[in-house]
Scaffold this active site. Structure first.
Site, PDB file in Angstrom:
ATOM      1  N   ASP A   1       7.655   0.536   3.308  1.00  0.00           N
ATOM      2  CA  ASP A   1       8.118   0.474   1.852  1.00  0.00           C
ATOM      3  C   ASP A   1       9.675   0.524   2.086  1.00  0.00           C
ATOM      4  OD1 ASP A   1       8.319   2.996   2.618  1.00  0.00           O
ATOM      5  OD2 ASP A   1       7.572   3.566   0.493  1.00  0.00           O
ATOM      6  N   ARG A   2      10.303   1.318   2.829  1.00  0.00           N
ATOM      7  CA  ARG A   2      11.790   1.347   2.918  1.00  0.00           C
ATOM      8  C   ARG A   2      12.466   0.228   3.475  1.00  0.00           C
ATOM      9  NH1 ARG A   2      12.468   7.768   4.325  1.00  0.00           N
ATOM     10  NH2 ARG A   2      14.607   7.323   3.492  1.00  0.00           N
TER      11      ARG A   2
ATOM     12  N   ASP B   1      14.022   4.228  -4.455  1.00  0.00           N
ATOM     13  CA  ASP B   1      12.484   3.967  -4.889  1.00  0.00           C
ATOM     14  C   ASP B   1      11.983   5.146  -5.380  1.00  0.00           C
ATOM     15  OD1 ASP B   1       9.992   2.999  -4.923  1.00  0.00           O
ATOM     16  OD2 ASP B   1      10.166   2.145  -2.852  1.00  0.00           O
TER      17      ASP B   1
ATOM     18  N   VAL C   1       0.832  -1.225  -0.069  1.00  0.00           N
ATOM     19  CA  VAL C   1      -0.019   0.180   0.039  1.00  0.00           C
ATOM     20  C   VAL C   1       0.935   1.262   0.065  1.00  0.00           C
ATOM     21  CG1 VAL C   1      -1.999   1.257   1.109  1.00  0.00           C
ATOM     22  CG2 VAL C   1      -1.609  -1.229   1.364  1.00  0.00           C
ATOM     23  N   GLY C   2       1.016   1.998  -1.263  1.00  0.00           N
ATOM     24  CA  GLY C   2       1.657   3.138  -1.173  1.00  0.00           C
ATOM     25  C   GLY C   2       0.892   4.290  -1.200  1.00  0.00           C
TER      26      GLY C   2
ATOM     27  N   THR D   1       0.059   6.534  -3.564  1.00  0.00           N
ATOM     28  CA  THR D   1      -0.688   6.583  -4.937  1.00  0.00           C
ATOM     29  C   THR D   1      -1.492   5.367  -5.069  1.00  0.00           C
ATOM     30  OG1 THR D   1       0.964   8.165  -5.545  1.00  0.00           O
ATOM     31  CG2 THR D   1      -0.453   7.467  -7.317  1.00  0.00           C
ATOM     32  N   ASN D   2      -0.805   4.093  -5.282  1.00  0.00           N
ATOM     33  CA  ASN D   2      -1.429   3.034  -5.572  1.00  0.00           C
ATOM     34  C   ASN D   2      -1.359   1.719  -4.392  1.00  0.00           C
ATOM     35  OD1 ASN D   2      -2.299   3.691  -8.452  1.00  0.00           O
ATOM     36  ND2 ASN D   2      -0.057   4.038  -8.850  1.00  0.00           N
ATOM     37  N   VAL D   3      -2.289   0.974  -4.534  1.00  0.00           N
ATOM     38  CA  VAL D   3      -1.985  -0.520  -3.823  1.00  0.00           C
ATOM     39  C   VAL D   3      -1.852  -1.525  -4.923  1.00  0.00           C
ATOM     40  CG1 VAL D   3      -3.179  -2.100  -2.272  1.00  0.00           C
ATOM     41  CG2 VAL D   3      -3.744   0.197  -2.146  1.00  0.00           C
TER      42      VAL D   3
END
Length: 258
Positions: free
Chosen positions: A110-111, A130, A7-8, A10-12
């Site tokens: 994410d990192r 990234d 889950v970012g 902007t987008n999943v």
């Protein structure tokens, strides 16, 4: 099979894993208000189109930089798959890496996932770039410890700011300029040169400074949606790995059941 969700902002991105191999992937815009029921209507149909059934899913993991999304994804897993999901960084899926920064709790999922996957897949000291909503450049030492990094506006954010705060500049698409000249002959070309080549210079300059500070050879691993675009124009990247974050989720899921 493992269902992983990254889950970012902007987008999943959902990915279906068999072992470490991605069998299918799907992308949907991030919306914290999207309910578990709404996810299910969309996802179950896509599983069917790929020739899979919900019963094929035996494990679910997600990592999120959008905390409000966690509840609805948990509902999706419990209600429609009958599975208690694994949340990256929690419980049996703790990061399991040294996070050598002032406040380890502030490190984004994410990192951390990129750090885990990069260390397992590549050797030595690493610099992980990234290209997401924000661009992050992270230092990972040869032991797999996260040592800190850089956060810069993503290229699309930079373009949004430029267009949104000027009266006459038009919206343009991000791409490599047709000419290598940095003397633009019209407004659109001048914008593209500034955004694109300016971003390449930003990345190259920051990585050079980070390498100097590390003081040892460091391999550069690029991931995220625009990594391939920039790979065409710079010799900076040693590896381009579009699935790095998803692979980090798969690694954590394996550790959670061992």
């Amino acid at each position: 099979m493992l269902l992983a969700a990254d889950v970012g902002n902007t987008n999943v991105v959902f990915a279906l894993f068999e072992g470490r191999e991605i069998k299918a992937r799907w992308r949907i815009a991030t919306d914290p208000r999207r309910t578990g029921d709404e996810y299910a209507v969309w996802l179950l149909r896509l599983l069917e189109l790929e020739g899979h059934d919900r019963d094929d899913i035996t494990q679910i993991i997600f990592g999120s930089v959008v905390p409000r999304s966690i509840h609805n994804l948990t509902v999706l897993a419990q209600k429609y798959f009958g599975i208690e999901p694994i949340v990256a960084g929690q419980g049996d899926a703790e990061w399991g890496i040294a996070i050598d920064v002032d406040d380890p709790r502030t490190l984004g999922a994410d990192r951390a996932l990129n750090t885990i996957a990069a260390h397992e897949k590549y050797e030595g000291d690493l610099i992980v770039i990234d290209f997401g909503t924000a661009t992050t450049i992270d230092a990972v030492d040869f032991t797999g410890a996260y040592k800190g990094g850089i956060i810069a506006p993503g290229i699309n954010l930079s373009l949004d700011a430029l267009v949104g705060n000027t009266a006459k500049l038009p919206r343009i698409a991000i791409r490599k300029p047709e000419s290598d000249s940095v003397v633009g002959r019209n407004t659109e070309d001048q914008m593209l040169i500034g955004v694109f080549w300016g971003y390449v210079s930003l990345i190259e300059g920051l990585v050079a400074r980070m390498r100097s500070e590390i003081g040892r050879p460091a391999k550069v691993v690029a991931t995220g949606g625009l990594a391939l675009l920039f790979d065409e124009t710079t010799q900076l990247f040693d590896e381009v790995d579009s699935d790095l974050t998803l692979d980090g989720l798969a690694i954590l899921a394996e550790r959670a059941i061992t």
